[in-house]
Each structure stands twice: as C-alpha cells, then as structure tokens.
Design a protein around this motif. Structure first.
Motif, PDB file in Angstrom:
ATOM      1  N   UNK A   1      34.549  33.510  -6.957  1.00  0.00           N
ATOM      2  CA  UNK A   1      34.972  32.693  -8.085  1.00  0.00           C
ATOM      3  C   UNK A   1      34.962  31.219  -7.689  1.00  0.00           C
ATOM      4  N   UNK A   2      34.804  30.314  -8.640  1.00  0.00           N
ATOM      5  CA  UNK A   2      34.851  28.879  -8.311  1.00  0.00           C
ATOM      6  C   UNK A   2      36.208  28.515  -7.716  1.00  0.00           C
ATOM      7  N   UNK A   3      36.196  27.501  -6.872  1.00  0.00           N
ATOM      8  CA  UNK A   3      37.443  27.055  -6.266  1.00  0.00           C
ATOM      9  C   UNK A   3      37.442  27.259  -4.765  1.00  0.00           C
ATOM     10  N   UNK A   4      38.569  26.922  -4.151  1.00  0.00           N
ATOM     11  CA  UNK A   4      38.695  26.998  -2.696  1.00  0.00           C
ATOM     12  C   UNK A   4      39.941  27.794  -2.340  1.00  0.00           C
ATOM     13  N   UNK A   5      40.011  28.210  -1.070  1.00  0.00           N
ATOM     14  CA  UNK A   5      41.144  29.017  -0.609  1.00  0.00           C
ATOM     15  C   UNK A   5      41.574  28.567   0.778  1.00  0.00           C
TER      16      UNK A   5
END
Length: 680
Positions: free
Chosen positions: A676-680
């Motif tokens: 999914x788009x985004x960062x972790x």
C-alpha cells in the motif's frame, strides 16, 4: 407644603434608598476579596479609602443613573448589548451558601470557624498540629516508597532457591530491542529465542499502559491505539497460562491480556521463551482489553506465561492505587479544616508527588539499580520548581479569590473531588478514545470525533456558566479582553512555519483557570479539575512545548526520514525482487549507501544490490529455510511480508530511512500483492 415640594422630598428619599442599596456603609464588614459579606459591592468603601469625597461619589452615582435611564430608553438590542458589556447594576460575587433549614450542612460549613479555630485560636498552635500531621503522613508514604523502591522483588521457589525478578514498564519488551531492523541481521541481537525463563514484575494500569501510540507494522497491518499483543491469549493447560505471544509484544501488556497480571495492582509473572512459531492467532483478552493482533506467518521468537512454581514472592504488587487512596483520605481533613492558602499549597504538592512517585511516574524505578530511584527524585524536583511558580500565579490570579474565606463544605464537595479527578487523568480522561487533538490522530482512533465533540460541548457549557458568574461580578469586560488576547496569541502560534500548535492538557488548564476567578460554586468545580490537569501534565511530560515540529509529533513513527525505494516484482523471475530509488541526491547516497530488506519484520538482507534472489537468501539461512519448507509442506504455501528501506552498510540499525509498507508474496507460487502507499 405644596404637592411639588412633597414630590421633591419623595424623590430625594428614593435616591438615598437606592444609594443605600447599591453601596454598603463605610463600616460594613468586607471580606478579603473586597466584597461585602452580604455580597453587595464595596466600591464606595474603596473610594473613601482612596480619599474620594462624597460629592465626587454623588456625581458618579448621578452619571450612572443617567446612563441607566438612557439605556432603558434605547431599543431592546442595544439594551441587551450594553447590559452584557457593562454588567449588572449591582455587582454580586458571593461564596456558596446553604439554606438555613439544612441545619446539618450549616453546621458542617461553619465547623472549621466555630469549633476548630475557636478550640485552637492561636495560629502557631494550628500550624504545629499541621506540621505533625504532615510528618506522620510523609512517614506513611515513605514506607510505601521503601517497600517498592528500596528492596528488589524476589521469588523463592519450593526448594528455597532465590530467583531475581526483573522490573518492566507496561510497554517494555523482554529481549526484542525494537521495531524494524533494531535486532540486526537475522535478529541476532535479540537472542535467546528459546530455552530461557524470566521472572518479571509489572506495574499497575498496564491494560492501557501497554498500548502503542506510534504505529508499528506487523506484517501488512499498521498497529496503533491498541495493545501491542501479537497472538497469545488465555490458556490453562498444565503449567501453561497462555498461548505463545510474538517476542516483540509488550510483555506486561501481554500479561494483562492473558489474565496473568492484574491491571489494578500489577504483579509478578513467569515468562518462558518458546522459540519460533508458524502463526499467531488473534484472541480475546482479559480485563476488557482489545483482541490481540493476528500474524499469519512464521516468526523466530515467542514467549508464553507459565504458572509460578510453589513458593512465595515479595514486593510484587504495585502500591500506586493504595498510595493514591491514602493521599486522598489524608488530604481531606487538612483541606477542610485549614484556611485556603494552606490547603491549596499542601494538596497541590501532595498531588504532584503522588503522580511522580506512584500514579504516573516519568521513570520506572529498577530496585536493582538504586540510581534510578535518585533519578526519579531528581526529575521530580526539576519539574517542581517551575511548577511552583505557575501554581503561585494561578493562586494569585484566580484560586485565592475562591478559597480565601470561602465555604469549607463547598471546598470538600466541589473543589476537592474534581481536583483529584484531574490528578487521576491517567485513570479518568486518558481512557477516552482521544490521544491528541490533531486531525490525523482523531481520524485514526474509533470514536475520537464523538468524544472530542462531547468534550468541546462540555467545555462550552462550562465556559458559558463561568462567563455568567464573571458578568454577575462586574468583571466580564476585563476577562473578555484577556481571552481575546489568549486566542489571538494561539492563532499566531498556529501560523508559525515548520511548527504545529499543540495544546497539551496542562496548557489548557493554565489558560482556563484565570477565567474561574469568582467565588461561586462553578469556580469551585472548574478550578479543582483544571489545577489537577496542570499537575498531571507537568509531572508526566514536563512543560512540553506549545508548538512542536512535525518530526516530534510523529513520536518515532515513519515519515520523518529518507523515503524508501520503490519495490518491483517480476513474475517472469518469481524468485527475484528488485527496487529503485527516485529523486535522490548524491548526499543521501553518501549517507545511506545500501539497502535493508525485512522478511516477516526481521532483517534478512543488508547490501548494495538493487536486485536479490529470495531463494538464495532463504537457502543461506537455516531458520528461514526450515520454516519456509515446513510451512510449504503443510499448507502448500507461506506468506512472506517484504519491506525495504535505504540504510547505511556500516551501521544499518542506527542509520536507515523509512521502510515501505509490506508487500505480500505467496511463496513458492509467486502470487505477489503490491504494498500500500505510504511508509512504515
């Protein structure tokens, strides 16, 4: 005498009677706030004391009467606005009173004045009694401190063997050092994975203290605003008390989830490292805790709770709730019997140290390290000195007017309980589904918008009630100007570039207390809870800034570091995974010259290659190959959760950017699900 003369005499008498109603005679008894005991205005008394003549006073009265006559002739809208702006014709700000027919309340309200102070008329005697009382009180609290901080907890087995017990906070892990790649390649820095037993002591309130307030990725799930317990659950099977929890779960939060430790008094637990598990199911928790987090793939380490063998343990239970109850009970008679200034300073200092030492300590004391207890005291005194100045200002500008010559019964029924309600913020208001008043946090937490709406409505209603009390006292204009300045200052702070306005609850208390500078019942209610919130915020978080950077607001979450590469999976080569970096500078490549790959939240590759062969990585790691092959043989496939970030080749644990969200690869079929788009 003709009728015209009689009319003049009647008018003169009417004016004199009106003046007598508006202003008390010079020798009327006044309280410390400058208001007559019966609640009437003391303006004339103040004018006489300043040397103002009766002619000047009469001229002032005539001008006021002319103003009121003009006001009565104006239209209704103008009359309403001017009456709101000017206040009532006769200002009134009286302390709470009780009907004469309520004999018991009247006696209770007058007991400190008519009995206690008459029995001990000399102030020095009353102060000596107070000092002795506070010394005995301090001795009781010191006994609690010595019991919990002075000697380490110990467990004695059935053969008399002495086993040390490790003290943890609610959000501590056992051997796991942190999220992402903090455990190093293959999690080598977080061993042992199995064949190890640890006895731990958990504090109270870990049902909520074991929550994570910054997002942590578990597979492809983003865990936030819930307990960080992965798998596990209650189980009674021989010695076992729980199913296995993933090793990076918060140990004390998991203990409450499994029902091994009470959230009210804490306790000791026996934890056994269980090694690798193929999956972790979500199960319902005890004590009203949320269901645990599910993870449907393998992980190298886990732990479970086991029964304490026959024997006995010492110093396992957390004293914060008993200490809180004792401080509440012992502060009540002192606050009731003594004048407002003594009660205010003693109860605020006691409330502060109750928070620092027991209820919500900023540092968890490890009895095996005496230095930690001294560090906690050091932090307490560090924050107490500036807090004392704040409390002094709040006393002078608001609380003094309410508590000085106030109603002892109103203090006990209104100020006292709401004060402790604010002090117990970690038990009361922190249980609401509101973490911080930021749009992002409110959107992430279920029920947050409803809770915030209810809070805003309650604050608005209380503000209207208190504004009416200020209006009755004739000081509405002054406080309206003050709060317009407050709001303007907040608006300016909110526009500062690179910073975000953050209204901590201690700041909210400081801003609202001045508006409670009246003597009525509402002031008793609102002052108590606001002063309690000030203590709660400062004792736990210090004087946190009213404007914070965006990185500080992340609280360790992803989003404040180098952007991750973009992953790509080629179905023609089902064992290969590649990535590329976009819009990067030469300087960033000098700092982060390699890449870190996580498989199932454990780092399995660090290097400079942008294309890797997953099959080779699995074959070269005994743990990976064992569990991948085992899962494939039983289930036919295994899910691999893949995340990649830029990192430093020399020190990837310390220097790395944000990771991608998890891509899911069903191995060995090669079914790939994009992250999914985004960062972790």
């Amino acid at each position: 005498m003709d009728s015209q003369g009689i009319g003049l005499i009647d008018a003169s008498k009417h004016i004199q009677q009106e003046d007598a109603r508006e202003y008390p005679p010079r020798d009327q008894n006044l309280n410390s706030s400058g208001t007559a005991v019966d609640g009437s205005s003391a303006d004339v008394y103040e004018l006489h004391s300043m040397g103002v003549s009766d002619n000047q006073t009469h001229s002032k009265n005539s001008n006021e009467r002319e103003g009121w006559m003009y006001l009565e002739k104006s239209n209704i809208f103008t009359r309403l606005l001017k009456r709101l702006w000017n206040g009532p014709r006769i200002a009134e700000d009286t302390r709470p009173t009780f009907p004469d027919r309520w004999e018991i309340t009247r006696r209770i309200d007058s007991f400190p004045e008519t009995v206690f102070r008459k029995r001990f008329p000399r102030l020095s005697v009353r102060l000596c009694i107070l000092v002795v009382y506070c010394c005995l009180w301090s001795a009781i609290i010191f006994a609690f401190m010595h019991y919990y901080f002075g000697s380490p907890p110990t467990y004695y087995g059935n053969n008399g063997e002495k086993v040390p017990i490790k003290t943890l906070s609610c959000s501590s892990t056992l051997f796991w050092k942190g999220k992402n790649n903090k455990c190093g390649l293959g999690a080598a820095a977080c061993k042992p994975f199995d064949k190890e037993e640890v006895y731990v002591r958990c504090p109270a309130l870990c049902d909520r203290g074991g929550w994570t307030y910054s997002a942590i990725n578990v597979g492809d799930r983003r865990v936030k605003h819930t307990g960080f317990d992965i798998g596990g659950g209650e189980l009674y099977e021989g010695e076992l008390l729980s199913y296995p929890y993933r090793a990076d779960s918060f140990a004390c939060g998991a203990a409450v989830h499994a029902g091994v430790v009470s959230p009210f008094v804490g306790g000791c637990a026996r934890i056994s490292m269980e090694g690798a598990q193929t999956s972790f199911e979500s199960r319902k928790g005890r004590y009203g805790t949320d269901p645990s987090v599910k993870f449907d793939s393998f992980f190298p380490s886990s732990f479970s709770f086991r029964r304490l063998v026959e024997g006995y343990s010492s110093r396992c239970y957390d004293p914060r709730i008993p200490a809180l109850i004792i401080n509440i009970l012992l502060s009540l008679p002192m606050f009731y019997l003594y004048e407002g200034i003594y009660g205010y300073w003693i109860i605020t200092v006691v409330g502060y140290w109750t928070l620092v030492l027991f209820l919500d300590p900023p540092i968890i004391v490890d009895p095996y390290s005496p230095e930690s207890a001294f560090e906690l005291l050091s932090v307490g005194f560090q924050r107490l000195l500036p807090l004392g100045f704040v409390l002094y200002v709040l006393w002078k500008c608001s609380v003094k007017r309410t508590l000085t010559d106030g109603s002892p019964l109103a203090k006990v029924l209104c100020w006292f309980p709401t004060f402790w309600l604010g002090v117990m913020n970690v038990i009361t208001f922190d249980r609401l589904p509101v973490d911080r008043l930021t749009i992002s946090d409110l959107k992430e937490q279920a029920g947050a918008m409803t809770a915030v709406g209810s809070i805003i409505t309650l604050i608005f209603v209380c503000a209207v009630i208190q504004a009416y009390s200020l209006w009755k006292s004739g000081r509405f204009r002054k406080y309206l100007v003050i709060y317009c300045l407050f709001i303007s200052a907040l608006a300016i702070l909110g526009t500062l570039p690179g910073l975000s306005l953050r209204i901590h609850h201690y700041i909210l208390g400081i801003l609202l207390v001045p508006g409670c500078a009246t003597r009525g019942t509402s002031a008793y209610l609102f002052q108590g809870i606001l002063i309690g919130l000030v203590l709660s915020g400062v004792s736990r978080w210090d004087f946190a800034s009213i404007v914070e950077t965006k990185v500080a607001l992340l609280r360790g979450e992803a989003g404040g570091s180098w952007k991750p590469p973009i992953m790509h999976y080629n179905e023609e080569h089902p064992t290969q995974l590649s990535w590329r970096v976009e819009n990067s500078t030469r300087q960033s490549f000098n700092v982060l010259d390699a890449y870190s790959l996580l498989i199932n939240d454990v780092e399995q590759y660090v290097g400079k290659n942008t294309t890797i062969d997953l099959e080779k990585i699995i074959q070269n790691d005994d743990f990976l190959s064992e569990y991948v092959n085992s899962a494939v043989s039983t289930e036919g496939f295994v899910k691999l959760y893949l995340r990649v970030a830029r990192a430093s080749l020399d020190a990837p644990e310390k220097s790395h950017g944000d990771y991608t969200n998890a891509a899911v690869l069903e191995w060995p079929q090669g079914v790939y699900h994009e992250p999914l788009p985004g960062v972790s």
